[in-house]
Design a protein around this motif. Sequence first.
Motif: not given
Length: 136
Positions: A62-87
């Motif tokens: 649940i993504i909150l805005d700066g006042q901690d009010v819920p704005v939307c719900v997201i679902r994580l679809v992918s994750m990967q390990l990457v070095r900063f220099c390889d972005v």
Amino acid sequence: MHSMDRLKAKYPGANAWQIGDSQILANELAGLIRQGIKTASCGSFASYQQEECAPRIGSYNIILDGQDVPVCVIRLVSMQLVRFCDVTEEFARKEGEGDLSLEYWRKEHQRFFIQEGYFSDEMELIAEEFKVVEIL
């Protein structure tokens, strides 16, 4: 207005949080996610390892805005390990910030990680991609 209890019941195990390191940035990034411009995010692998309830693929957030009010719900679809220099430019564009360039991404994230306490060109990041499943 959605109560947090109702959201947590609808999305069991969902975490609620702000993205960014200030109220202004949290508002801005929540808006970009809501509009479908920001579909990716990243954090240092070191801080990810310290999280008690680190996100997993398929998990809802649940993504909150700066006042901690819920704005939307997201679902994580992918994750990967990457070095900063390889972005890649493609990933920087999916982060949806600034002028969408890799240069902007590098400058802003270097600032963010220095503020967080550690930066290196070789540092490992967890690069996450997500999709909005509900706008609140």
